[in-house]
Design a protein around this motif. Structure first.
Motif, PDB file in Angstrom:
ATOM      1  N   SER B 196       7.919  20.356  16.037  1.00 49.29           N
ATOM      2  CA  SER B 196       8.338  18.972  16.316  1.00 49.29           C
ATOM      3  C   SER B 196       7.355  17.980  15.713  1.00 49.29           C
ATOM      4  N   GLY B 200       8.491  15.714  12.670  1.00 51.98           N
ATOM      5  CA  GLY B 200       8.661  14.332  13.111  1.00 51.98           C
ATOM      6  C   GLY B 200       9.879  14.103  13.989  1.00 51.98           C
ATOM      7  N   ARG B 201      10.426  15.177  14.549  1.00 60.49           N
ATOM      8  CA  ARG B 201      11.524  15.031  15.509  1.00 60.49           C
ATOM      9  C   ARG B 201      11.508  16.223  16.462  1.00 60.49           C
ATOM     10  N   GLN B 202      12.105  16.033  17.639  1.00 59.26           N
ATOM     11  CA  GLN B 202      12.101  17.086  18.648  1.00 59.26           C
ATOM     12  C   GLN B 202      12.995  18.247  18.209  1.00 59.26           C
TER      13      GLN B 202
END
Lengths: 304, 304
Positions: B196, B200-202
């Motif tokens: 993540s 840069g994102r879950q």
């Protein structure tokens, strides 16, 4: 007349022999420099000679066999030395059979760390325990494990190469060829090297211990750091094997009284609570733990 | 009529039950969410209820006993849960005796990693072997060791807490309270967290595996890194226990086919030569390795 074991401890620098009773008492003891660069034939000859000399005058029927402690890696199922770093020519070498031929005795071969664990278990600091880890800290780090009242051997008898746990991935180079092993940070030469760099002059472990004892602050800091590095590995060993006691042997343990508190402090800080009360003790038989353990192998007392 | 074992696997999220023959065949299977925050009384009641339900209609004399797999640390000598991180109120709790009272059955209690090792040894990927290490990679990292044809238990039955080897001293915080444990780097949540941050994102582990399989380069790099971290710990396990096989289970092993090459590559690079040919295999019984192992405990087949 009681039975006797002949024991040999093949080290990189010393070759040692003992004549040992079933009680663990060493009746005779001898040593010579190991002809480390002379090749296996000469080493076998030297070992057979020492075995013969140590049993001089003993009636042959009293000799139960020959127990041999050797650096690893060994395949103790097949009796092979797979490749001994400090002994030239010992690569996939049939150490057990060659010694048996040369002496006419039945030979029990064991990794030196495991032999020392057996010695300490049967006659030393670990008597009466069911679970212990022996750690030798000297030129390298070796070990042996007793678990559930038995010697832990694993495939080919190669369990307990505890010096080669990775403590810093891709870290300092280790004599084994890998990087970042516990041995690469915690063995005697690593300590001396770190001390020499830090103090700006060539020192050995002994002299750092002496300076620390005399109150020298930089030496004390080095000793504290060494204790912590040992403690880090020991914390892992607690979690991995769950021993009742960790027994420390090897040349560096001359400094045990100075290292003990730092090792305990790391255990208190980093071990899971259920593991924190495990005892850490000095090898009682040092430097003969392995020699006596090799003798015990002959009497078959190493198996539950 | 053949004898049957009732098995319970107490997990942080799922409580599972099985009715198991001595051959390892699971005749019935059931599960429910674990009432993890309700306290021990409710959990015991739920477990006893599941044990009763799964044996519905079975003549009582056919039930040989109740085998229970539980997260650790446990003291399996005394039958205590010493402090289960994901289950409220289980601190020095007499899990074995309370379950025995509530069910009227004799109870065999085992750490979940060891139970799964027994399952895989007796009925799964490790059948016929004498030495194996089971590694579960999920919310945490657990394990169990079979050595010399026996279950490795150690003091209080606490051997095999392999997730808590230190791989980076004073490194990333671990749920156990220490820092730098293998678990802190290699468990499922650590992988998802690293992914993540990097992407840069879950994301979760599953989606990283899917992207890697579809050819996404950043996902492939993350998977390679995860395989290497697993491989580093496995190299240490080879040197410590000398197994014939390392068996990988747990949720993350959905990605085994993607991780396998990277694990093998680390072993080839970092293990001592004599250890490099050890097999790494997927758990055959996943997710029931522990449940089946708990059943095997009842039949007493876990001891040589």
């Amino acid at each position: 007349m009681s039975r006797l074991a002949i024991a040999l401890d093949l080290g990189g620098s010393q070759l040692r022999a003992g004549l040992i009773e079933e009680s663990g008492t060493m009746l005779r003891r001898n040593s010579m420099p190991t002809p480390a660069n002379a090749g296996p034939d000469i080493v076998i000859k030297a070992m057979a000679g020492m075995a013969k000399d140590i049993a001089e005058g003993i009636e042959p029927h009293r000799v139960a066999g020959l127990g041999v402690s050797s650096p690893g890696p060994l395949d103790t199922e097949l009796g092979l030395a797979l490749g001994l770093p400090n002994l030239a020519g010992f690569s996939d070498f049939p150490l057990r059979d060659r010694l048996s031929e040369a002496t006419g005795l039945s030979v029990s071969l064991e990794n030196d760390g495991i032999a020392a664990a057996i010695g300490e278990w049967k006659q030393g600091s670990g008597q009466g325990l069911s679970h212990l880890v022996y750690v030798t800290v000297s030129t390298g780090i070796g070990g042996g494990v007793i678990a559930d009242g038995r010697v832990l051997r694993g495939r080919r008898g190669m369990a307990g190469h505890i010096g080669h746990m990775i403590v810093i991935p891709d870290g300092a180079p280790c004599p084994c060829g890998n990087r970042g092993c516990w041995e690469a940070y915690a063995c005697g030469p690593a300590f001396a090297r770190r001390a020499s760099e830090r103090l700006g002059r060539q020192v050995d472990a002994e002299s750092v211990f002496r300076s620390a004892e005399a109150g020298d602050a930089p030496a004390q800091a080095l000793v504290a750091e060494q204790a912590d590095i040992l403690g880090i590995g020991i914390v892992s060993l607690l979690h991995l094997y769950s021993p009742e006691m960790v027994i420390l042997g090897g040349g560096l343990l001359h400094g045990f009284s100075l290292l003990d508190a730092g090792i305990r402090s790391r255990i208190s800080r980093s071990a899971m609570p259920a593991f924190r009360d495990v005892r850490v003790a000095k090898a009682a038989l040092f430097p003969d733990s392995g020699l006596i353990g090799a003798g015990m192998l002959v009497f078959g007392t190493s198996q539950a």
